[in-house]
Design a protein around this motif. Structure first.
Motif, PDB file in Angstrom:
ATOM      1  N   ALA A  51       0.836  -1.209   0.000  1.00 12.90           N
ATOM      2  CA  ALA A  51       0.000   0.000   0.000  1.00 12.90           C
ATOM      3  C   ALA A  51       0.866   1.253   0.000  1.00 12.90           C
ATOM      4  CB  ALA A  51      -0.927  -0.004   1.209  1.00 12.90           C
ATOM      5  N   GLU A  52       1.973   1.213   0.755  1.00  9.27           N
ATOM      6  CA  GLU A  52       2.906   2.343   0.752  1.00  9.27           C
ATOM      7  C   GLU A  52       3.522   2.530  -0.629  1.00  9.27           C
ATOM      8  OE1 GLU A  52       5.654   1.016   3.772  1.00  9.27           O
ATOM      9  OE2 GLU A  52       5.067   2.703   5.032  1.00  9.27           O
ATOM     10  N   GLY A  53       3.834   1.411  -1.280  1.00 10.60           N
ATOM     11  CA  GLY A  53       4.410   1.463  -2.611  1.00 10.60           C
ATOM     12  C   GLY A  53       3.447   2.061  -3.618  1.00 10.60           C
ATOM     13  N   VAL A  54       2.171   1.740  -3.474  1.00  9.73           N
ATOM     14  CA  VAL A  54       1.150   2.302  -4.361  1.00  9.73           C
ATOM     15  C   VAL A  54       1.074   3.817  -4.167  1.00  9.73           C
ATOM     16  CG1 VAL A  54      -1.331   2.372  -4.861  1.00  9.73           C
ATOM     17  CG2 VAL A  54      -0.190   0.173  -4.498  1.00  9.73           C
ATOM     18  N   GLN A  55       1.113   4.262  -2.923  1.00 11.24           N
ATOM     19  CA  GLN A  55       1.084   5.703  -2.647  1.00 11.24           C
ATOM     20  C   GLN A  55       2.310   6.388  -3.241  1.00 11.24           C
ATOM     21  OE1 GLN A  55       0.699   5.806   1.622  1.00 11.24           O
ATOM     22  NE2 GLN A  55      -1.499   6.209   1.489  1.00 11.24           N
ATOM     23  N   PHE A  56       3.472   5.758  -3.082  1.00 12.43           N
ATOM     24  CA  PHE A  56       4.702   6.333  -3.620  1.00 12.43           C
ATOM     25  C   PHE A  56       4.643   6.400  -5.144  1.00 12.43           C
ATOM     26  CE2 PHE A  56       9.052   5.756  -5.252  1.00 12.43           C
ATOM     27  CZ  PHE A  56       9.604   6.932  -4.783  1.00 12.43           C
ATOM     28  N   LEU A  57       4.164   5.326  -5.774  1.00 15.05           N
ATOM     29  CA  LEU A  57       4.056   5.306  -7.233  1.00 15.05           C
ATOM     30  C   LEU A  57       3.113   6.398  -7.722  1.00 15.05           C
ATOM     31  CD1 LEU A  57       4.706   4.009  -9.959  1.00 15.05           C
ATOM     32  CD2 LEU A  57       2.856   2.369  -9.531  1.00 15.05           C
ATOM     33  N   SER A  58       1.987   6.585  -7.049  1.00 18.46           N
ATOM     34  CA  SER A  58       1.074   7.645  -7.491  1.00 18.46           C
ATOM     35  C   SER A  58       1.674   9.022  -7.245  1.00 18.46           C
ATOM     36  CB  SER A  58      -0.314   7.523  -6.871  1.00 18.46           C
ATOM     37  OG  SER A  58      -0.281   7.184  -5.554  1.00 18.46           O
ATOM     38  N   LYS A  59       2.509   9.158  -6.217  1.00 18.89           N
ATOM     39  CA  LYS A  59       3.155  10.445  -5.958  1.00 18.89           C
ATOM     40  C   LYS A  59       4.163  10.772  -7.058  1.00 18.89           C
ATOM     41  CE  LYS A  59       4.617  11.312  -1.770  1.00 18.89           C
ATOM     42  NZ  LYS A  59       5.468  11.375  -0.551  1.00 18.89           N
ATOM     43  N   ILE A  60       4.952   9.783  -7.481  1.00 15.30           N
ATOM     44  CA  ILE A  60       5.962  10.082  -8.501  1.00 15.30           C
ATOM     45  C   ILE A  60       5.361  10.136  -9.901  1.00 15.30           C
ATOM     46  CG2 ILE A  60       7.910   9.208  -7.165  1.00 15.30           C
ATOM     47  CD1 ILE A  60       7.854   6.656  -8.833  1.00 15.30           C
ATOM     48  N   ASN A  61       4.153   9.626 -10.072  1.00 18.85           N
ATOM     49  CA  ASN A  61       3.488   9.698 -11.375  1.00 18.85           C
ATOM     50  C   ASN A  61       2.680  10.974 -11.549  1.00 18.85           C
ATOM     51  OD1 ASN A  61       4.268   7.465 -12.885  1.00 18.85           O
ATOM     52  ND2 ASN A  61       2.876   6.127 -11.800  1.00 18.85           N
ATOM     53  N   ARG A  62       2.478  11.735 -10.476  1.00 24.29           N
ATOM     54  CA  ARG A  62       1.726  12.988 -10.585  1.00 24.29           C
ATOM     55  C   ARG A  62       2.463  13.964 -11.478  1.00 24.29           C
ATOM     56  NH1 ARG A  62       1.022  13.561  -4.608  1.00 24.29           N
ATOM     57  NH2 ARG A  62      -0.604  12.065  -4.260  1.00 24.29           N
ATOM     58  N   PRO A  63       1.736  14.640 -12.330  1.00 25.19           N
ATOM     59  CA  PRO A  63       2.416  15.622 -13.192  1.00 25.19           C
ATOM     60  C   PRO A  63       2.893  16.822 -12.387  1.00 25.19           C
ATOM     61  CG  PRO A  63       0.043  15.700 -13.529  1.00 25.19           C
ATOM     62  CD  PRO A  63       0.322  14.554 -12.588  1.00 25.19           C
ATOM     63  N   ASP A  64       4.036  17.350 -12.744  1.00 26.52           N
ATOM     64  CA  ASP A  64       4.557  18.568 -12.141  1.00 26.52           C
ATOM     65  C   ASP A  64       4.270  19.694 -13.126  1.00 26.52           C
ATOM     66  OD1 ASP A  64       5.915  20.683 -11.019  1.00 26.52           O
ATOM     67  OD2 ASP A  64       7.743  19.533 -10.612  1.00 26.52           O
ATOM     68  N   PHE A  65       3.219  20.457 -12.854  1.00 25.61           N
ATOM     69  CA  PHE A  65       2.754  21.451 -13.805  1.00 25.61           C
ATOM     70  C   PHE A  65       3.787  22.534 -14.072  1.00 25.61           C
ATOM     71  CE2 PHE A  65      -1.278  19.662 -12.238  1.00 25.61           C
ATOM     72  CZ  PHE A  65      -1.767  19.215 -13.443  1.00 25.61           C
ATOM     73  N   ASN A  66       4.624  22.863 -13.089  1.00 24.94           N
ATOM     74  CA  ASN A  66       5.647  23.893 -13.317  1.00 24.94           C
ATOM     75  C   ASN A  66       6.641  23.432 -14.375  1.00 24.94           C
ATOM     76  OD1 ASN A  66       4.565  25.617 -11.390  1.00 24.94           O
ATOM     77  ND2 ASN A  66       5.688  24.622  -9.738  1.00 24.94           N
ATOM     78  N   ILE A  67       7.100  22.204 -14.269  1.00 25.45           N
ATOM     79  CA  ILE A  67       8.060  21.676 -15.242  1.00 25.45           C
ATOM     80  C   ILE A  67       7.381  21.463 -16.589  1.00 25.45           C
ATOM     81  CG2 ILE A  67       9.490  19.681 -15.814  1.00 25.45           C
ATOM     82  CD1 ILE A  67      10.111  19.442 -12.820  1.00 25.45           C
ATOM     83  N   ASP A  68       6.189  20.890 -16.562  1.00 25.57           N
ATOM     84  CA  ASP A  68       5.481  20.610 -17.803  1.00 25.57           C
ATOM     85  C   ASP A  68       5.160  21.898 -18.565  1.00 25.57           C
ATOM     86  OD1 ASP A  68       5.596  17.951 -17.161  1.00 25.57           O
ATOM     87  OD2 ASP A  68       3.544  17.847 -16.417  1.00 25.57           O
ATOM     88  N   MET A  69       4.767  22.939 -17.855  1.00 28.92           N
ATOM     89  CA  MET A  69       4.465  24.215 -18.515  1.00 28.92           C
ATOM     90  C   MET A  69       5.731  24.825 -19.093  1.00 28.92           C
ATOM     91  SD  MET A  69       1.306  24.861 -18.635  1.00 28.92           S
ATOM     92  CE  MET A  69       1.172  26.601 -18.918  1.00 28.92           C
ATOM     93  N   ALA A  70       6.822  24.717 -18.380  1.00 27.66           N
ATOM     94  CA  ALA A  70       8.084  25.270 -18.882  1.00 27.66           C
ATOM     95  C   ALA A  70       8.515  24.541 -20.153  1.00 27.66           C
ATOM     96  CB  ALA A  70       9.169  25.161 -17.821  1.00 27.66           C
TER      97      ALA A  70
END
Length: 77
Positions: A51-70
Protein backbone atom coordinates in the motif's frame (compact mmCIF):
# COMPACT_ATOMS: atom_id res chain seq x y z
CA UNK A 1 11.88 13.81 -2.51
CA UNK A 2 12.95 10.19 -2.78
CA UNK A 3 15.76 10.67 -0.27
CA UNK A 4 13.17 11.19 2.46
CA UNK A 5 11.12 8.14 1.46
CA UNK A 6 11.33 4.95 3.49
CA UNK A 7 9.17 1.97 2.66
CA UNK A 8 8.65 -1.16 4.76
CA UNK A 9 9.04 -3.56 1.85
CA UNK A 10 12.71 -4.43 1.40
CA UNK A 11 12.28 -4.92 -2.36
CA UNK A 12 10.68 -1.51 -2.79
CA UNK A 13 13.23 0.19 -0.54
CA UNK A 14 16.05 -1.41 -2.54
CA UNK A 15 14.65 0.21 -5.71
CA UNK A 16 14.58 3.60 -3.99
CA UNK A 17 18.09 3.16 -2.59
CA UNK A 18 19.35 2.22 -6.05
CA UNK A 19 17.77 5.35 -7.53
CA UNK A 20 19.37 7.51 -4.83
CA UNK A 21 22.80 5.99 -5.58
CA UNK A 22 22.32 6.72 -9.27
CA UNK A 23 21.48 10.34 -8.49
CA UNK A 24 24.60 10.68 -6.31
CA UNK A 25 26.79 9.59 -9.22
CA UNK A 26 25.16 12.32 -11.31
CA UNK A 27 22.97 10.23 -13.59
CA UNK A 28 20.20 12.03 -15.47
CA UNK A 29 17.34 12.77 -13.03
CA UNK A 30 14.57 12.13 -15.52
CA UNK A 31 16.13 8.81 -16.58
CA UNK A 32 16.44 7.70 -12.95
CA UNK A 33 12.85 8.72 -12.23
CA UNK A 34 11.60 6.99 -15.35
CA UNK A 35 13.39 3.77 -14.38
CA UNK A 36 11.99 3.99 -10.85
CA UNK A 37 8.45 4.43 -12.22
CA UNK A 38 8.95 1.46 -14.54
CA UNK A 39 10.18 -0.83 -11.76
CA UNK A 40 7.37 0.15 -9.39
CA UNK A 41 4.84 -0.31 -12.19
CA UNK A 42 6.18 -3.83 -12.83
CA UNK A 43 5.64 -4.67 -9.15
CA UNK A 44 2.14 -3.23 -9.32
CA UNK A 45 1.27 -5.36 -12.35
CA UNK A 46 2.49 -8.45 -10.53
CA UNK A 47 0.40 -7.36 -7.53
CA UNK A 48 3.50 -7.34 -5.35
CA UNK A 49 3.34 -3.66 -4.46
CA UNK A 50 2.51 -2.71 -0.88
CA UNK A 51 0.00 0.00 0.00
CA UNK A 52 2.91 2.34 0.75
CA UNK A 53 4.41 1.46 -2.61
CA UNK A 54 1.15 2.30 -4.36
CA UNK A 55 1.08 5.70 -2.65
CA UNK A 56 4.70 6.33 -3.62
CA UNK A 57 4.06 5.31 -7.23
CA UNK A 58 1.07 7.64 -7.49
CA UNK A 59 3.15 10.45 -5.96
CA UNK A 60 5.96 10.08 -8.50
CA UNK A 61 3.49 9.70 -11.37
CA UNK A 62 1.73 12.99 -10.59
CA UNK A 63 2.42 15.62 -13.19
CA UNK A 64 4.56 18.57 -12.14
CA UNK A 65 2.75 21.45 -13.81
CA UNK A 66 5.65 23.89 -13.32
CA UNK A 67 8.06 21.68 -15.24
CA UNK A 68 5.48 20.61 -17.80
CA UNK A 69 4.47 24.22 -18.51
CA UNK A 70 8.08 25.27 -18.88
CA UNK A 71 8.73 22.47 -21.36
CA UNK A 72 5.59 23.21 -23.36
CA UNK A 73 6.25 26.94 -23.50
CA UNK A 74 9.66 26.37 -25.08
CA UNK A 75 8.04 24.47 -27.92
CA UNK A 76 5.80 27.42 -28.72
CA UNK A 77 8.59 29.96 -29.15
Amino acid sequence: MIENTTLNSSQEQALIDSAIKELYIKKNKSAVLSNLKREFSKLAMQQKLSAEGVQFLSKINRPDFNIDMAKSSTTWF
